[in-house]
Design a protein around this motif. Structure first.
Motif, PDB file in Angstrom:
ATOM      1  N   GLU A 133      17.907   3.088  18.829  1.00  0.00           N
ATOM      2  CA  GLU A 133      18.677   3.180  19.904  1.00  0.00           C
ATOM      3  C   GLU A 133      17.911   2.187  21.108  1.00  0.00           C
ATOM      4  OE1 GLU A 133      18.052   6.646  22.793  1.00  0.00           O
ATOM      5  OE2 GLU A 133      19.647   7.149  21.352  1.00  0.00           O
ATOM      6  N   PRO A 134      18.542   1.460  21.878  1.00  0.00           N
ATOM      7  CA  PRO A 134      17.693   0.884  22.977  1.00  0.00           C
ATOM      8  C   PRO A 134      16.543   1.499  23.514  1.00  0.00           C
ATOM      9  CG  PRO A 134      20.129   0.353  23.325  1.00  0.00           C
ATOM     10  CD  PRO A 134      19.933   1.390  22.144  1.00  0.00           C
ATOM     11  N   GLY A 135      15.251   0.842  23.276  1.00  0.00           N
ATOM     12  CA  GLY A 135      14.104   1.646  23.902  1.00  0.00           C
ATOM     13  C   GLY A 135      13.406   2.557  22.819  1.00  0.00           C
ATOM     14  N   ALA A 136      13.726   2.373  21.690  1.00  0.00           N
ATOM     15  CA  ALA A 136      13.130   3.169  20.507  1.00  0.00           C
ATOM     16  C   ALA A 136      12.716   2.156  19.322  1.00  0.00           C
ATOM     17  CB  ALA A 136      14.334   4.211  20.145  1.00  0.00           C
ATOM     18  N   PHE A 137      11.753   2.744  18.696  1.00  0.00           N
ATOM     19  CA  PHE A 137      11.615   2.230  17.471  1.00  0.00           C
ATOM     20  C   PHE A 137      12.516   2.115  16.654  1.00  0.00           C
ATOM     21  CE2 PHE A 137       9.632   3.680  13.296  1.00  0.00           C
ATOM     22  CZ  PHE A 137       9.206   2.271  12.714  1.00  0.00           C
ATOM     23  N   ALA A 207      14.321  -1.412  19.703  1.00  0.00           N
ATOM     24  CA  ALA A 207      15.797  -1.856  19.856  1.00  0.00           C
ATOM     25  C   ALA A 207      15.909  -2.133  21.331  1.00  0.00           C
ATOM     26  CB  ALA A 207      16.744  -0.694  19.380  1.00  0.00           C
ATOM     27  N   VAL A 208      16.767  -3.166  21.701  1.00  0.00           N
ATOM     28  CA  VAL A 208      17.017  -3.384  23.296  1.00  0.00           C
ATOM     29  C   VAL A 208      18.502  -3.341  23.233  1.00  0.00           C
ATOM     30  CG1 VAL A 208      14.764  -4.445  23.597  1.00  0.00           C
ATOM     31  CG2 VAL A 208      16.616  -5.772  22.995  1.00  0.00           C
ATOM     32  N   GLU A 209      19.052  -3.243  24.439  1.00  0.00           N
ATOM     33  CA  GLU A 209      20.580  -3.556  25.002  1.00  0.00           C
ATOM     34  C   GLU A 209      20.927  -4.778  24.707  1.00  0.00           C
ATOM     35  OE1 GLU A 209      22.831  -1.463  25.708  1.00  0.00           O
ATOM     36  OE2 GLU A 209      22.192   0.556  26.193  1.00  0.00           O
ATOM     37  N   ASP A 210      19.885  -5.838  25.398  1.00  0.00           N
ATOM     38  CA  ASP A 210      20.314  -7.072  25.569  1.00  0.00           C
ATOM     39  C   ASP A 210      19.055  -8.162  25.059  1.00  0.00           C
ATOM     40  OD1 ASP A 210      20.624  -9.928  26.850  1.00  0.00           O
ATOM     41  OD2 ASP A 210      22.693  -9.318  26.997  1.00  0.00           O
ATOM     42  N   ARG A 236      20.409  -9.387  16.789  1.00  0.00           N
ATOM     43  CA  ARG A 236      20.020 -10.556  17.506  1.00  0.00           C
ATOM     44  C   ARG A 236      18.321 -10.029  17.992  1.00  0.00           C
ATOM     45  NH1 ARG A 236      21.289 -15.414  19.430  1.00  0.00           N
ATOM     46  NH2 ARG A 236      20.368 -16.512  21.078  1.00  0.00           N
ATOM     47  N   PHE A 237      17.657 -10.924  17.337  1.00  0.00           N
ATOM     48  CA  PHE A 237      16.273 -10.807  17.434  1.00  0.00           C
ATOM     49  C   PHE A 237      15.221 -11.700  18.191  1.00  0.00           C
ATOM     50  CE2 PHE A 237      15.247 -12.792  13.763  1.00  0.00           C
ATOM     51  CZ  PHE A 237      13.838 -13.007  13.994  1.00  0.00           C
ATOM     52  N   SER A 238      14.451 -11.124  18.676  1.00  0.00           N
ATOM     53  CA  SER A 238      12.945 -12.169  19.100  1.00  0.00           C
ATOM     54  C   SER A 238      11.666 -11.748  18.761  1.00  0.00           C
ATOM     55  CB  SER A 238      13.075 -12.511  20.446  1.00  0.00           C
ATOM     56  OG  SER A 238      12.116 -13.195  21.263  1.00  0.00           O
ATOM     57  N   VAL A 239      10.708 -12.212  18.532  1.00  0.00           N
ATOM     58  CA  VAL A 239       9.428 -11.792  18.296  1.00  0.00           C
ATOM     59  C   VAL A 239       8.500 -12.472  19.704  1.00  0.00           C
ATOM     60  CG1 VAL A 239       7.313 -12.005  16.870  1.00  0.00           C
ATOM     61  CG2 VAL A 239       9.470 -12.205  15.923  1.00  0.00           C
ATOM     62  N   LEU A 240       7.671 -11.329  20.107  1.00  0.00           N
ATOM     63  CA  LEU A 240       7.150 -11.498  21.389  1.00  0.00           C
ATOM     64  C   LEU A 240       5.374 -11.395  20.990  1.00  0.00           C
ATOM     65  CD1 LEU A 240       9.728  -9.757  23.830  1.00  0.00           C
ATOM     66  CD2 LEU A 240       9.419 -12.160  23.257  1.00  0.00           C
ATOM     67  N   MET A 241       4.609 -11.734  21.966  1.00  0.00           N
ATOM     68  CA  MET A 241       3.200 -11.313  22.226  1.00  0.00           C
ATOM     69  C   MET A 241       3.008 -10.949  23.373  1.00  0.00           C
ATOM     70  SD  MET A 241      -0.223 -13.454  21.095  1.00  0.00           S
ATOM     71  CE  MET A 241      -0.013 -14.732  22.470  1.00  0.00           C
ATOM     72  N   ASP A 242       2.488  -9.672  23.726  1.00  0.00           N
ATOM     73  CA  ASP A 242       2.241  -9.214  25.067  1.00  0.00           C
ATOM     74  C   ASP A 242       0.921  -9.864  25.600  1.00  0.00           C
ATOM     75  OD1 ASP A 242       0.028  -7.721  23.839  1.00  0.00           O
ATOM     76  OD2 ASP A 242       1.114  -5.966  23.573  1.00  0.00           O
ATOM     77  N   PRO A 243       0.724  -9.411  26.910  1.00  0.00           N
ATOM     78  CA  PRO A 243      -0.360 -10.522  27.538  1.00  0.00           C
ATOM     79  C   PRO A 243      -1.832  -9.856  26.943  1.00  0.00           C
ATOM     80  CG  PRO A 243       1.053  -9.320  29.200  1.00  0.00           C
ATOM     81  CD  PRO A 243       1.677  -8.696  27.744  1.00  0.00           C
ATOM     82  N   GLN A 244      -2.003  -8.902  26.257  1.00  0.00           N
ATOM     83  CA  GLN A 244      -3.062  -8.407  25.571  1.00  0.00           C
ATOM     84  C   GLN A 244      -3.304  -9.054  24.207  1.00  0.00           C
ATOM     85  OE1 GLN A 244      -1.090  -5.959  27.060  1.00  0.00           O
ATOM     86  NE2 GLN A 244      -2.107  -6.500  29.021  1.00  0.00           N
ATOM     87  N   GLY A 245      -2.127  -9.679  23.560  1.00  0.00           N
ATOM     88  CA  GLY A 245      -2.244 -10.108  22.318  1.00  0.00           C
ATOM     89  C   GLY A 245      -1.729  -9.614  21.293  1.00  0.00           C
ATOM     90  N   GLY A 246      -0.899  -8.425  21.505  1.00  0.00           N
ATOM     91  CA  GLY A 246      -0.039  -7.615  20.603  1.00  0.00           C
ATOM     92  C   GLY A 246       1.287  -8.015  20.225  1.00  0.00           C
ATOM     93  N   THR A 247       1.434  -8.253  18.900  1.00  0.00           N
ATOM     94  CA  THR A 247       2.679  -8.942  18.559  1.00  0.00           C
ATOM     95  C   THR A 247       3.697  -7.806  18.344  1.00  0.00           C
ATOM     96  OG1 THR A 247       1.787 -10.917  17.633  1.00  0.00           O
ATOM     97  CG2 THR A 247       3.766 -10.565  16.901  1.00  0.00           C
ATOM     98  N   PHE A 248       5.135  -7.839  18.474  1.00  0.00           N
ATOM     99  CA  PHE A 248       5.897  -6.912  18.166  1.00  0.00           C
ATOM    100  C   PHE A 248       7.162  -7.662  18.362  1.00  0.00           C
ATOM    101  CE2 PHE A 248       5.556  -7.049  22.694  1.00  0.00           C
ATOM    102  CZ  PHE A 248       6.889  -6.876  23.407  1.00  0.00           C
ATOM    103  N   ALA A 249       8.463  -7.104  17.895  1.00  0.00           N
ATOM    104  CA  ALA A 249       9.810  -7.721  17.820  1.00  0.00           C
ATOM    105  C   ALA A 249      10.722  -6.811  18.478  1.00  0.00           C
ATOM    106  CB  ALA A 249      10.096  -8.041  16.436  1.00  0.00           C
TER     107      ALA A 249
END
Length: 255
Positions: A133-137, A207-210, A236-249
């Motif tokens: 659900e949004p905000g969860a793994f 997961a996210v709402e939008d 609908r997904f996207s892959v991001l890298m946080d400011p510390q360099g950690g990658t997640f989707a």
């Protein structure tokens, strides 16, 4: 169901990251609306990201050189037996079975293709208490330099069944791992645009709402967009890298 009280052995059940906590905690809480709760002084800086009073994911100080990495843990019924199965299948147990206070017992492993993962024998802590659900793994996906080897290894160790679908460019093929008839993880060949020095790794999805709104919020908080929002069968997904360099989707799950 989104709320969990237990995980069947062989199921990915927990994700955490070792990172620069001064930056990572404000980023994650700002993006997902989580609260951060320390596990106490005896935990060595480890803490839990919470949503509505339920555990979502873990965080702690970075222990290894290189960029921070989100790690996936798989629940097992017998930690020693699972660690032995990892070794017998060609993997390596980097941190042997150990107690984590009263939370449970764990071991850190690396598969023959170079992907890190952990084994978790639950006691007080079952893993993520809310999922999907949004905000969860919601998903773990191995990006492998040898996907056929990964399929064989995880099938041997955890009994996962692999079904591979040809989906065309840019991903080529996608594998769904299932256990007892339930789809529990995914896998794919390492995308060609990924630098050659990046080893096999498990990509964690939240997961996210939008999707677009979350990408915009993440960039405001300093993230880099590695894969812009795109549609797949799951959502609908996207892959991001946080400011510390950690990658997640992140993913807006399809109904």
């Amino acid at each position: 169901m989104p709320e969990r009280t237990a995980y069947a052995p062989g199921t990915p059940s927990w994700v955490d990251i070792g990172t620069d906590l001064d930056g990572a905690i404000p980023f994650s809480t700002g993006l997902f609306g989580w609260a951060a709760e320390s596990a106490g002084e005896e935990a060595g800086g480890y803490g839990i990201f919470m949503k509505d009073g339920k555990s979502i994911a873990g965080y702690g100080p970075q222990q290894n050189p290189g960029p921070p990495v989100w790690s996936s843990s798989v629940t097992v019924a017998d930690l020693e037996a699972a660690a032995a199965a990892v070794t017998a299948a060609g993997g390596t147990v980097l941190v042997p079975p150990m107690d984590v206070m009263t939370a449970g017992r764990m071991a850190v492993c690396i598969d023959p293709q170079g992907g890190f993962f952990s084994l978790w024998e639950a006691r007080d802590h079952i893993g993520s208490e809310i999922v999907n659900e949004p905000g969860a793994f919601c998903w773990s996906e191995i990006q492998s330099r040898d996907i056929e080897g990964s399929k064989a290894f995880y099938g041997t160790v955890f009994g996962w069944e692999a079904v591979t679908h040809e989906i065309g460019p840019p991903m080529g093929s996608y594998t769904e791992f299932s256990l007892g008839g339930e789809t529990i993880a995914g896998g794919m060949p390492m995308p060609p645009m990924v630098p050659a020095e990046v080893p096999t790794y498990w990509l964690v999805y939240f997961a996210v709402e939008d999707c677009e709104e979350s990408v915009a919020r993440a960039t405001e908080l300093g993230a880099t967009v590695l894969v812009p929002p795109m549609d797949v069968q799951a959502g609908r997904f996207s892959v991001l890298m946080d400011p510390q360099g950690g990658t997640f989707a992140i993913i807006r799950l399809a109904p």
